[in-house]
Design a protein around this motif. Structure first.
Motif: not given
Length: 264
Positions: A216-220, A228-234, A238-244
């Motif tokens: 996918x290109x987005x995550x919530x 409580x958190x949203x990440x767009x494609x950009x 850069x996300x990792x499991x640890x950062x999530x």
């Protein structure tokens, strides 16, 4: 393509068991968006999917698909706009019907087509062509009962049935969770290929955090009925499991157990 505005849903209202499942949720998907959804058990993920599909009706708020308000449209009527694959491989197919009969029923969602026309030679050739995409040899087993297929084969068939009519919205509700690792990987890859080919607007709930990052290109992220958190494609790149996990801890403002199952 999909717009959820101020969605509020409560169960057992006015009783000791009252639970707010969705708390004024807003979510908009543009055409072609592929949004992965993660969150703890009871976060509201399945309720969100059921509100979109029409299995549940929101108490407050509205649901629009392709610019049309479907808030009070019944589930069976929304089925022409929505494809859905469930966690249970048994849920997406009729076990006593053949592969081709299952496909014919799925195809009938897009128009007033009877089962007879669905099983014409032209239609069978079309089904074989689509089944070849699965790389499971099912195109040579059109007369086989769906109930005789393995879990992975049935889930792959369910995915095809939910997508080959190119629905406006595709809902994937933990659709690889019940499969063994090899079959889960296969269905995940098929998901990626099919969604990309048809450019389907997709919402996928998953307990697999790596899968949520890879697809996918987005995550919530959901918790207690809220996004409580949203990440767009950009941002997602850069996300990792640890950062999530760190973000989840920061937002909730409380210490987390090191066990990753707290989030998933």
């Amino acid at each position: 393509m999909l717009a959820l505005n101020q969605i509020f849903k409560v169960f057992n209202e006015g009783t000791p068991d009252e639970k707010v499942a969705l708390d004024h949720v807003n979510l908009h998907l543009n055409k072609g968006d592929f949004v992965t959804v993660i969150g703890s058990n009871g976060a509201g993920k399945s309720t969100l999917m059921n509100i979109i599909s029409g299995k549940l009706i929101t108490d407050i708020g509205s649901v629009s698909i392709d610019g049309k308000d479907v808030t009070h449209v019944k589930e069976h009527k929304r089925a022409r706009l929505i494809g859905r694959v469930f966690q249970d491989p048994m849920a997406g197919t009729a076990p006593k019907m053949t592969i081709e009969e299952n496909l014919a029923i799925a195809y009938s969602r897009v128009g007033a087509r009877g089962l007879r026309s669905g099983l014409s030679k032209k239609r069978r050739d079309f089904f074989r062509e689509k089944l070849e995409m699965l790389h499971l040899g099912l195109e040579n087993r059109l007369q086989a009962k769906a109930g005789l297929l393995s879990g992975g084969e049935r889930q792959a068939l369910s995915l095809l049935m939910a997508t080959f009519t190119e629905p406006k919205i595709l809902l994937l509700d933990e659709h690889t969770a019940a499969l063994d690792p090899s079959r889960a990987e296969l269905v995940t890859q098929l998901t990626k290929e099919i969604v990309n080919e048809y450019q389907l607007t997709t919402l996928m709930v998953t307990h697999n955090m790596q899968q949520a990052l890879d697809l996918g290109n987005r995550l919530i992220m959901m918790d207690k009925g809220q996004i409580i958190f949203e990440a767009n494609e950009e941002e997602k790149q850069d996300l990792t499991i640890e950062r999530l996990l760190s973000e989840f801890q920061r937002i909730r403002g409380e210490k987390m157990n090191s066990d990753r199952a707290v989030l998933i």
